[in-house]
Design an enzyme around this catalytic site. Structure first.
Site, mmCIF file in Angstrom:
data_model
loop_
_atom_site.group_PDB
_atom_site.id
_atom_site.type_symbol
_atom_site.label_atom_id
_atom_site.label_comp_id
_atom_site.label_asym_id
_atom_site.label_seq_id
_atom_site.Cartn_x
_atom_site.Cartn_y
_atom_site.Cartn_z
ATOM 1 N N HIS A 87 0.828 -1.217 0.000
ATOM 2 C CA HIS A 87 0.000 0.000 0.000
ATOM 3 C C HIS A 87 0.862 1.268 0.000
ATOM 4 O O HIS A 87 0.543 2.252 0.663
ATOM 5 C CB HIS A 87 -0.954 0.006 1.199
ATOM 6 C CG HIS A 87 -1.951 -1.106 1.201
ATOM 7 N ND1 HIS A 87 -3.139 -1.049 0.506
ATOM 8 C CD2 HIS A 87 -1.937 -2.326 1.798
ATOM 9 C CE1 HIS A 87 -3.810 -2.178 0.677
ATOM 10 N NE2 HIS A 87 -3.096 -2.970 1.444
ATOM 11 N N ASN A 147 -10.343 -2.777 2.497
ATOM 12 C CA ASN A 147 -10.046 -2.753 1.064
ATOM 13 C C ASN A 147 -11.322 -2.425 0.297
ATOM 14 O O ASN A 147 -12.397 -2.289 0.882
ATOM 15 C CB ASN A 147 -9.508 -4.107 0.596
ATOM 16 C CG ASN A 147 -8.051 -4.320 0.968
ATOM 17 O OD1 ASN A 147 -7.300 -3.376 1.151
ATOM 18 N ND2 ASN A 147 -7.643 -5.572 1.077
ATOM 19 N N HIS A 161 -11.484 -16.564 -5.508
ATOM 20 C CA HIS A 161 -12.557 -15.581 -5.350
ATOM 21 C C HIS A 161 -12.021 -14.167 -5.591
ATOM 22 O O HIS A 161 -12.579 -13.391 -6.383
ATOM 23 C CB HIS A 161 -13.163 -15.710 -3.947
ATOM 24 C CG HIS A 161 -14.552 -15.176 -3.846
ATOM 25 N ND1 HIS A 161 -15.315 -15.309 -2.704
ATOM 26 C CD2 HIS A 161 -15.340 -14.498 -4.716
ATOM 27 C CE1 HIS A 161 -16.502 -14.748 -2.895
ATOM 28 N NE2 HIS A 161 -16.532 -14.240 -4.100
ATOM 29 N N ASN A 183 -16.577 0.981 -3.514
ATOM 30 C CA ASN A 183 -17.022 0.644 -2.170
ATOM 31 C C ASN A 183 -15.823 0.315 -1.288
ATOM 32 O O ASN A 183 -14.712 0.069 -1.766
ATOM 33 C CB ASN A 183 -17.960 -0.561 -2.195
ATOM 34 C CG ASN A 183 -19.278 -0.271 -2.874
ATOM 35 O OD1 ASN A 183 -19.705 0.882 -2.952
ATOM 36 N ND2 ASN A 183 -19.940 -1.307 -3.370
ATOM 37 N N LYS A 225 -20.594 1.767 1.308
ATOM 38 C CA LYS A 225 -20.994 1.824 -0.098
ATOM 39 C C LYS A 225 -20.906 3.262 -0.618
ATOM 40 O O LYS A 225 -21.443 4.192 -0.006
ATOM 41 C CB LYS A 225 -22.435 1.322 -0.252
ATOM 42 C CG LYS A 225 -22.669 -0.094 0.280
ATOM 43 C CD LYS A 225 -22.172 -1.138 -0.693
ATOM 44 C CE LYS A 225 -22.628 -2.534 -0.280
ATOM 45 N NZ LYS A 225 -22.208 -3.549 -1.260
ATOM 46 N N TYR A 239 0.789 -4.979 11.606
ATOM 47 C CA TYR A 239 0.645 -3.556 11.293
ATOM 48 C C TYR A 239 1.362 -2.652 12.298
ATOM 49 O O TYR A 239 2.162 -1.800 11.890
ATOM 50 C CB TYR A 239 -0.831 -3.185 11.158
ATOM 51 C CG TYR A 239 -1.376 -3.506 9.784
ATOM 52 C CD1 TYR A 239 -1.820 -2.502 8.934
ATOM 53 C CD2 TYR A 239 -1.424 -4.813 9.313
ATOM 54 C CE1 TYR A 239 -2.301 -2.786 7.665
ATOM 55 C CE2 TYR A 239 -1.894 -5.115 8.049
ATOM 56 C CZ TYR A 239 -2.331 -4.104 7.226
ATOM 57 O OH TYR A 239 -2.792 -4.398 5.966
#
EC number: 1.11.1.6
Length: 527
Positions: free
Chosen positions: A75, A148, A194, A213, A237, A358
């Protein structure tokens, strides 16, 4: 024309206009000493050497040499903005978190959008998942929802995360992006099907950051004031509507305006066109989780909306651009373990791994006191603990308060109401293999029922166009996985690959050897 430029292009002009009534500040060194000459170094004569006493030069150059901090390992390329979260629906029956305390309550937020695999200067319009991380500055400390733009992920076990990221990054010898690495990993890990299918669909290249989203993706736990808990998933959303970029347009923008997403977000906010997202949760009881047909903590799967409908909660609004990118975006650090009372982790294996990874990488990248950096500081809570010292301690280091616990001197005390919800776990301790859990059923539903015919066609074209550059044996493994999802899926991809493979192959470099150590050993032996 210069007069019709966008706000991002006119930032310097606007900054000057805002300061028009003021005289320019006096130029100083980092220590605040006024500078008389910033254009010429101090030398012994007009052609002589630099003098070490030229502290104006050494102060400037020494700081310049240290301007860069370590790049995020993932990222790295991102855009940030600030705003608020407003509660529109009561969910206190599920959570006691103060962020959800009452309808109409507003909580300040910081948001960072990003791509995953690219470096800091990479293009915004590549096919890659997008990070969508939200920092809520609550009265009980920060809540970092590190999400994400997809509700699923490539893997379900955190042990695979470093290898997954390595496969998406650059080849260790050629330093090139390597389709062999990418597709070898994906084909050997069918749990990625997926997310791979989602990634190569139209939604794999969002049109900037405002038209996608966001999802917390993981399963979390909500706890109410009575100590009752449920599992939940978070969704946000876009109110701007979903928009994606065609492959050709994304490629053009990658060349002509690689900062397209960053520019679009900045200009929208600067123009008063504040982007917003409607915030929802899905809820599952513990009893429902026990009888769920698959592992409810599996990050490669979604909870069906027909069984677990979206419950509206509130709205995210972004209405301020960063005043300085480095200070407020590059130094921004999101940590999934930052959860105020009322929000807790679930046994999701990927989430559990991120709880450590993290904050650990932030301490490496920004230092052990990264939570004192203003953009990361939980400024709406009073931080009181027994942590002291360390590099870049920027506050009063908690003064003369005791630095040990327990103590008898009225220093910070634990709060029973903040105790975590009790959990029940299996007594069996081992490394449980989850690789062979159902990897295809939900992908089949996405392929056959969510996508229409044109979308399926583009999906297979996008996959084949990328997979064609991998070696044939890797192509065969990948096609087998697609066929396991649905025979039509595999057949379409294979047919397109056959067309590519029938053409004259391009020159390829495949260097997966460990020759360096052997050569070194041989050289030493010949000494």
């Amino acid at each position: 024309m210069a007069d019709s430029r966008d706000p991002a292009s006119d930032q310097m002009k606007q900054w000057k206009e805002q300061r028009a009534p003021q005289k320019p500040d006096v130029l100083t060194t980092g220590g605040g000493n006024p500078i008389g000459d910033k254009l010429n170094i101090m030398t012994a004569g007009p052609r002589g050497p630099l003098l070490v006493q030229d502290v104006v030069f050494t102060d400037e150059m020494a700081h310049f040499d240290r301007e860069r901090i370590p790049e995020r390992v993932v990222h790295a390329k991102g855009a940030g903005a600030f705003g608020y979260f407003e509660v529109t629906h009561d969910i206190t029956r599920y959570s006691k978190a103060k962020v959800f305390e009452h309808i109409g309550k507003r909580t300040p937020i910081a948001v960072r959008f990003s791509t995953v695999a690219g470096e800091s200067g990479s293009a915004d319009t590549v096919r890659d998942p997008r990070g969508f991380a939200v920092k809520f500055y609550t009265e009980d400390g920060n809540w970092d929802l590190v999400g994400n733009n997809t509700p699923i992920f490539f893997i379900r076990d955190a042990m695979l995360f470093p290898s997954f990221i390595h496969s998406q990054k650059r080849n260790p010898q050629t330093h090139l992006k390597d389709p062999d690495m990418v597709w070898d990993f994906w084909s050997l890990c069918p749990e990625s099907l997926h997310q791979v299918t989602f990634l190569f669909s139209d939604r794999g290249i969002p049109d900037g950051h405002r038209h996608m989203n966001g999802y917390g993706s993981h399963t979390f736990k909500l706890v109410n004031a009575n100590g009752e808990a449920v599992y939940c998933k978070f969704h946000y959303k876009t109110d701007q509507g979903i928009k994606n970029l065609p492959v050709e347009e994304a490629g053009r923008l990658a060349q002509e305006d690689p900062d397209y997403g960053l520019r679009d977000l900045f200009n929208a906010i600067a123009s008063g066109n504040y982007p917003s997202w409607t915030f929802y949760i899905q809820v599952m009881t513990f009893k429902e989780a026990e009888t769920f047909p698959f592992n409810p903590f599996d990050l490669t799967k979604v909870w069906p909306h027909k069984d677990y409908p979206l419950i509206p909660v509130g709205k995210l609004v972004l209405n301020r651009n960063p005043a300085n990118y480095f200070a407020e975006v590059e130094q921004m650090a999101f940590d999934p373990s930052n959860m105020p009372p009322g929000i807790e982790p679930s046994p999701d294996k990927m989430l559990q791994g991120r709880l450590f990874a993290y904050p650990d990488t932030h301490r490496h990248r920004l230092g052990p006191n990264y939570l004192q950096i203003p953009v990361n500081c939980p400024y709406r809570a009073r931080v009181a603990n027994y942590q002291r010292d360390g590099p870049m301690c920027m506050h009063d280091n908690q003064g003369g308060a005791p630095n040990y616990y327990p103590n008898s001197f009225s220093a910070p005390e634990q709060q029973g109401s903040a105790l975590e919800h009790h959990s029940q776990c299996s007594a069996d301790v081992k490394r449980f293999n989850s690789a062979n859990e159902d990897n295809v059923t939900q992908v089949r539903t996405f392929y056959t029922k969510v996508l229409n015919e044109e979308e399926r066609k583009r999906l297979c074209e996008n996959i084949a166009n990328h997979l064609k550059d991998a070696q044939l044996f890797i192509q065969r493994k990948a096609v087998k996985n697609f066929t396991d999802v649905h025979p039509d899926y595999g057949a379409r991809v294979q047919a397109l690959l056959d067309q590519y493979n029938s053409q004259k192959p391009k020159n390829a470099i495949h260097t997966y050897v460990q020759a360096g150590s052997h050569i070194a050993a041989k050289g030493k032996a010949n000494l």
